[in-house]
Motif scaffolding. Structure first.
Motif, PDB file in Angstrom:
ATOM      1  N   CYS A   1       4.876  -0.307  10.551  1.00 22.32           N
ATOM      2  CA  CYS A   1       5.915  -1.206   9.800  1.00 22.32           C
ATOM      3  C   CYS A   1       5.264  -2.292   9.262  1.00 22.32           C
ATOM      4  CB  CYS A   1       7.078  -1.600  10.580  1.00 22.32           C
ATOM      5  SG  CYS A   1       6.781  -2.752  12.083  1.00 22.32           S
ATOM      6  N   ILE A   2       5.865  -3.145   8.426  1.00 25.67           N
ATOM      7  CA  ILE A   2       5.252  -4.498   7.958  1.00 25.67           C
ATOM      8  C   ILE A   2       6.657  -5.217   7.761  1.00 25.67           C
ATOM      9  CG2 ILE A   2       4.318  -5.723   6.097  1.00 25.67           C
ATOM     10  CD1 ILE A   2       2.824  -3.129   5.249  1.00 25.67           C
ATOM     11  N   THR A   3       6.633  -6.259   8.705  1.00 27.17           N
ATOM     12  CA  THR A   3       7.842  -7.252   8.584  1.00 27.17           C
ATOM     13  C   THR A   3       7.837  -8.225   7.685  1.00 27.17           C
ATOM     14  OG1 THR A   3       6.594  -8.773  10.230  1.00 27.17           O
ATOM     15  CG2 THR A   3       7.688  -6.699  11.480  1.00 27.17           C
TER      16      THR A   3
ATOM     17  N   GLU B   1      -3.306  -1.892   1.590  1.00 23.99           N
ATOM     18  CA  GLU B   1      -4.618  -0.702   2.159  1.00 23.99           C
ATOM     19  C   GLU B   1      -4.118  -0.318   3.206  1.00 23.99           C
ATOM     20  OE1 GLU B   1      -9.141  -0.603   2.833  1.00 23.99           O
ATOM     21  OE2 GLU B   1      -8.452  -2.358   1.967  1.00 23.99           O
ATOM     22  N   PHE B   2      -3.343  -1.080   4.288  1.00 25.36           N
ATOM     23  CA  PHE B   2      -2.830  -1.062   5.663  1.00 25.36           C
ATOM     24  C   PHE B   2      -1.750   0.027   5.386  1.00 25.36           C
ATOM     25  CE2 PHE B   2       0.271  -1.507   8.809  1.00 25.36           C
ATOM     26  CZ  PHE B   2      -0.032  -1.100   9.667  1.00 25.36           C
ATOM     27  N   SER B   3      -0.854  -0.179   4.586  1.00 24.59           N
ATOM     28  CA  SER B   3       0.299   0.571   4.257  1.00 24.59           C
ATOM     29  C   SER B   3       0.149   2.101   3.837  1.00 24.59           C
ATOM     30  CB  SER B   3       1.391   0.148   3.308  1.00 24.59           C
ATOM     31  OG  SER B   3       0.748   0.138   2.151  1.00 24.59           O
TER      32      SER B   3
ATOM     33  N   LYS C   1      -2.348   3.976   5.160  1.00 22.86           N
ATOM     34  CA  LYS C   1      -2.482   4.741   6.531  1.00 22.86           C
ATOM     35  C   LYS C   1      -1.535   5.682   6.837  1.00 22.86           C
ATOM     36  CE  LYS C   1      -6.263   1.859   8.131  1.00 22.86           C
ATOM     37  NZ  LYS C   1      -7.181   2.732   8.848  1.00 22.86           N
ATOM     38  N   VAL C   2      -0.266   5.461   6.510  1.00 20.15           N
ATOM     39  CA  VAL C   2       0.864   6.127   6.674  1.00 20.15           C
ATOM     40  C   VAL C   2       1.400   6.897   5.371  1.00 20.15           C
ATOM     41  CG1 VAL C   2       1.273   5.461   9.104  1.00 20.15           C
ATOM     42  CG2 VAL C   2       2.370   4.537   7.060  1.00 20.15           C
ATOM     43  N   THR C   3       2.446   7.901   5.484  1.00 16.48           N
ATOM     44  CA  THR C   3       3.182   8.078   4.397  1.00 16.48           C
ATOM     45  C   THR C   3       4.437   7.294   4.143  1.00 16.48           C
ATOM     46  OG1 THR C   3       4.635   9.627   5.809  1.00 16.48           O
ATOM     47  CG2 THR C   3       2.695  10.802   4.666  1.00 16.48           C
ATOM     48  N   THR C   4       4.839   7.233   3.041  1.00 19.46           N
ATOM     49  CA  THR C   4       6.168   6.367   2.556  1.00 19.46           C
ATOM     50  C   THR C   4       7.122   6.682   3.431  1.00 19.46           C
ATOM     51  OG1 THR C   4       5.289   6.320   0.524  1.00 19.46           O
ATOM     52  CG2 THR C   4       7.544   5.685   0.751  1.00 19.46           C
ATOM     53  N   ASN C   5       7.252   7.905   4.223  1.00 20.19           N
ATOM     54  CA  ASN C   5       8.436   8.436   5.052  1.00 20.19           C
ATOM     55  C   ASN C   5       8.182   7.592   6.264  1.00 20.19           C
ATOM     56  OD1 ASN C   5      10.927   9.401   4.785  1.00 20.19           O
ATOM     57  ND2 ASN C   5      10.218  11.306   6.206  1.00 20.19           N
ATOM     58  N   ASN C   6       6.855   7.325   6.836  1.00 19.77           N
ATOM     59  CA  ASN C   6       6.707   6.798   8.163  1.00 19.77           C
ATOM     60  C   ASN C   6       6.197   5.610   7.976  1.00 19.77           C
ATOM     61  OD1 ASN C   6       6.897   9.260   9.243  1.00 19.77           O
ATOM     62  ND2 ASN C   6       4.699  10.050   8.659  1.00 19.77           N
TER      63      ASN C   6
ATOM     64  N   PRO D   1       7.006  -5.746  -1.633  1.00 19.26           N
ATOM     65  CA  PRO D   1       6.441  -5.220  -2.824  1.00 19.26           C
ATOM     66  C   PRO D   1       5.658  -3.720  -2.410  1.00 19.26           C
ATOM     67  CG  PRO D   1       5.044  -6.921  -2.545  1.00 19.26           C
ATOM     68  CD  PRO D   1       6.095  -6.925  -1.611  1.00 19.26           C
ATOM     69  N   LEU D   2       6.195  -2.982  -1.730  1.00 19.43           N
ATOM     70  CA  LEU D   2       5.848  -1.780  -1.016  1.00 19.43           C
ATOM     71  C   LEU D   2       6.866  -0.726  -0.991  1.00 19.43           C
ATOM     72  CD1 LEU D   2       4.253  -3.556   2.119  1.00 19.43           C
ATOM     73  CD2 LEU D   2       2.972  -2.642   0.071  1.00 19.43           C
ATOM     74  N   LYS D   3       6.674   0.739  -0.843  1.00 22.97           N
ATOM     75  CA  LYS D   3       7.244   1.717  -0.750  1.00 22.97           C
ATOM     76  C   LYS D   3       7.190   2.037   0.524  1.00 22.97           C
ATOM     77  CE  LYS D   3       6.725   3.405  -5.788  1.00 22.97           C
ATOM     78  NZ  LYS D   3       6.227   4.522  -6.585  1.00 22.97           N
TER      79      LYS D   3
END
Length: 449
Positions: free
Chosen positions: A184-186, A208-210, A212-217, A225-227
């Motif tokens: 997660c990103i708070t 770049e950190f985001s 590391k996981v799929t959009t669903n996770n 500004p992320l999916k």
């Protein structure tokens, strides 16, 4: 690196909140643990009570012999340690296995199901709530935390081998060492500009950190500004807190997942920022497969984190709250929470700025957020790892605060200032050594009741 072949773990900067959690972990799994820190604190006292040997002078002669065997010793350092540190230089120049804390967390999390909690604000509270939910639900978890959780009086929850919860720290791009399964990103506010240079570099690092996981996770606060799966407070999102009210000092609210509505969720930490933290933890735990009712039960029993809107006194005549806030966004969140709880009370805040660079980078934001309190008292800037920057002082910050009830004091004047104030609600704010003063401030205020 195979941790099973390591017998001794030596920490340089063992008293840091993240480092001390790792120290507890390695002690729990049967390693010999010792370390150095610059300053004796409540945290180092607690580690010494567990039987961990700590010294406070940078001296190779004070390191116990067993930790000088490089074949089975791991050295863990914090980025806050200066490059001229003699113990650090000894270990690196003599071929020891020296790792940053983040690298070690990466090794530990690689072979586990890892929940990684990132964000410039809210990491510690969100990861603590999540660790509490998982542990109370019977998950085989270890949670490495950046604060002392009141329920456990520790910054380590559990001793599980298969599931980990970690704070994904953006400082020094540490979170890129991790291996998350759910993340997660708070928040993604500008911070650590001494490392990154500008806000766009921070944003690029979070992106770049985001990845590391799929959009669903990936779970994100609405508006970033992320999916990913969005979290919202009274706004449309994949997970939305709605029908929010306060009953007997608790938030009570419903959670709309767009597939079901979970009613009457209870949570005791004040402030909409904490509601968002709780909702993110809920959504991650639910995505992992935990039962709604188990998550609800755990949320209702979470007592909070030391120095995160931590009530020291909660009496009718006087309230005293201590908080770790050290960024304008965090101070605004503290102000929102305290005004919601005590709308007609006089509020005095004592703030200790943390880092010359952060004060310089966000001077106008600090001035604006601090001006909202009824009375504001400043201490000098806590330098931590930094040398002074010319012209960057608490006096400069004071001059920008738009509030006639403001003053700058020395540490020696703190207790007298609280003693002489006629406020109803008192708050100490900052990430420096202000936390070491809380016990004595609390004593002075109790004498006024």
């Amino acid at each position: 690196m195979n941790l099973n072949q390591i017998h001794n773990v030596y920490f340089i900067g063992i008293g840091g909140i993240g480092m001390s959690a790792l120290a507890r972990y390695f002690m729990n799994i049967g390693k010999n643990v010792a370390g150095y820190d610059k300053t004796k604190t409540q945290l180092t006292d607690e580690l010494q009570e567990l039987g961990i040997s700590i010294h406070f002078e940078d001296s190779i002669d004070l390191i116990e012999q067993e930790y000088l065997n490089k074949e089975n010793t791991l050295i863990i350092i914090t980025p806050a340690v200066p490059k001229n540190h003699s113990e650090w230089n000894y270990f690196t120049s003599n071929g020891f296995n020296v790792k940053k804390r983040a690298e070690v967390l990466g090794i530990i999390t690689k072979d586990t199901f890892c929940f990684a909690v990132a964000g410039t604000h809210g990491k510690t509270t969100t990861s603590s709530i999540l660790g509490h939910i998982l542990y109370q639900s019977g998950v085989d978890v270890t949670a490495f935390l950046g604060g002392i959780v009141e329920n456990y009086n520790s910054n380590l929850i559990g001793s599980g081998k298969t599931v980990t919860v970690v704070e994904a720290d953006e400082f020094d791009r540490s979170f890129l060492h991790l291996h998350p399964n759910l993340a997660c990103i708070t928040s993604m506010d500008a911070d650590h500009l001494d490392i990154y240079g500008d806000a766009s570099a921070i944003e690029a690092s979070f992106i770049e950190f985001s990845n590391k996981v799929t959009t669903n996770n990936l779970f994100i606060a609405k508006g970033l500004p992320l999916k990913g799966k969005t979290i919202g407070i009274n706004e449309e999102a994949n997970y939305e807190a709605q029908n929010i009210r306060i009953e007997n000092g608790f938030y009570v609210f419903d959670i709309n997942t767009n597939q079901e509505i979970i009613e009457n969720v209870k949570f005791s930490l004040p402030g909409h920022h904490n509601l968002s933290n709780a909702l993110i933890a809920f959504s991650m735990a639910k995505s992992y497969g935990l039962d709604n009712n188990k998550i609800k039960e755990a949320l209702a029993t979470f007592k909070g984190v030391r120095r995160r809107f931590s009530f020291q006194i909660r009496e009718e005549k006087i309230v005293y709250i201590d908080d770790y806030a050290h960024h304008p966004t965090e101070i605004n969140a503290v102000h929102q929470a305290v005004r919601e709880l005590y709308p007609n009370k006089k509020i005095m805040a004592l703030f200790q700025p943390h880092l010359f660079s952060r004060t310089k980078d966000f001077i106008d934001g600090f001035a604006e957020s601090l001006s909202k309190f009824d009375e504001i008292v400043l201490l000098d800037i806590y330098p931590a790892r930094e040398l002074p920057i010319e012209g960057v002082t608490s006096n400069w910050l004071l001059s920008k605060i738009n509030n006639p009830k403001k003053k700058l004091i020395e540490k020696e004047e703190v207790l007298r200032t609280f003693e002489n104030s006629n406020a109803d609600v008192y708050i100490t704010i900052g990430a420096g050594d202000i936390g070491e003063m809380v016990k004595n401030i609390k004593k002075v205020l109790y004498e006024k009741i």
